[in-house]
Design a protein around this motif. Structure first.
Motif, PDB file in Angstrom:
ATOM      1  N   ILE A 148      -7.286   1.074  -2.446  1.00 55.39           N
ATOM      2  CA  ILE A 148      -6.446   1.299  -3.625  1.00 55.39           C
ATOM      3  C   ILE A 148      -7.300   1.407  -4.890  1.00 55.39           C
ATOM      4  O   ILE A 148      -7.085   2.287  -5.728  1.00 55.39           O
ATOM      5  N   ASN A 153      -7.474  -2.798   2.236  1.00 50.89           N
ATOM      6  CA  ASN A 153      -6.496  -1.942   1.576  1.00 50.89           C
ATOM      7  C   ASN A 153      -6.601  -2.013   0.061  1.00 50.89           C
ATOM      8  O   ASN A 153      -6.417  -1.002  -0.623  1.00 50.89           O
ATOM      9  N   ARG A 163       0.821  -1.212   0.000  1.00 57.37           N
ATOM     10  CA  ARG A 163       0.000   0.000   0.000  1.00 57.37           C
ATOM     11  C   ARG A 163       0.855   1.263   0.000  1.00 57.37           C
ATOM     12  O   ARG A 163       0.599   2.210  -0.757  1.00 57.37           O
TER      13      ARG A 163
END
Length: 214
Positions: A195, A191, A160
């Protein structure tokens, strides 16, 4: 079915899409494969940082991406921790702040399946992002790269952090979901969800290979 579907409340994704979040990223003219921290210290549970079986399960997909990138001759970067840096400036997370732990974790080798070749950039880093305090940006600029295909570990940490920095520097970012892994299935999904909404496109390995070219 997306990996985050079981965690995201009903209707939330639709509301965010209506506000302009999400959307897909297409590969540009020059791709680089970025393999984040897939060393034994993140696969084997012999190390405190190890993710266990999920890492082993994802290794074939990572190898598949690397083999395809090698066939294409596109730039390839494999990152790993820098033991000397981590000892003196601290590791990427609180767990590796102890010098002895940091050295043991960051001195771990790549698994045999990912042994780097002489024409592949092995990039050592002390912190989570592959860009922080490293020459990665110079390398990518020198090779005319505009798109990163990212895989590796951990999804919620170094993957990330690298993706956010890559997007901040203006790169197109594609993350191969089934070639990333984390200790926590929830953290992995959450995550990747974030994204996809804000920094890049989350795809599977097959799609990533298509976007890398033939």
């Amino acid at each position: 079915m997306a990996v985050w579907d079981e965690f995201v409340p009903a209707g939330e994704l639709e509301r965010l899409r209506e506000r302009g979040f999400g959307g897909e990223v297409e590969a540009g003219s020059r791709v680089c494969l970025l393999v984040i921290d897939v060393t034994l210290s993140f696969i084997s549970t012999d190390y405190p940082t190890g993710c266990g079986q999920v890492g082993r399960d994802r290794l074939p997909a990572i190898v598949k991406l690397l083999d395809h990138a090698r066939e294409l001759g596109v730039p390839r970067v494999l990152t790993c921790g820098s033991a000397p840096d981590a000892v003196f400036v601290g590791g990427a997370v609180k767990l590796s702040s102890d010098p002895a732990t940091a050295r043991r974790v960051h001195e771990a080798p790549f698994p045999p399946e990912l042994t780097p070749r002489d024409d592949e950039y092995v990039l050592s880093k002390a912190k989570a992002s592959a860009f922080f305090g490293t020459p990665l940006l110079t390398y990518l600029t020198r090779h005319g790269v505009d798109t990163l295909v990212v895989c590796g570990t951990t999804t919620s940490g170094c993957v990330r952090a690298t993706v956010v920095d890559a997007a901040s520097y203006g790169f197109r970012v594609l993350v191969a979901e089934d070639a990333c892994f984390d200790r926590s299935p929830f953290a992995h999904a959450a995550n990747l969800f974030d994204i996809q909404l804000k920094y890049g496109s989350v795809v599977d390995t097959g799609r990533a290979i298509e976007l890398m070219g033939t």
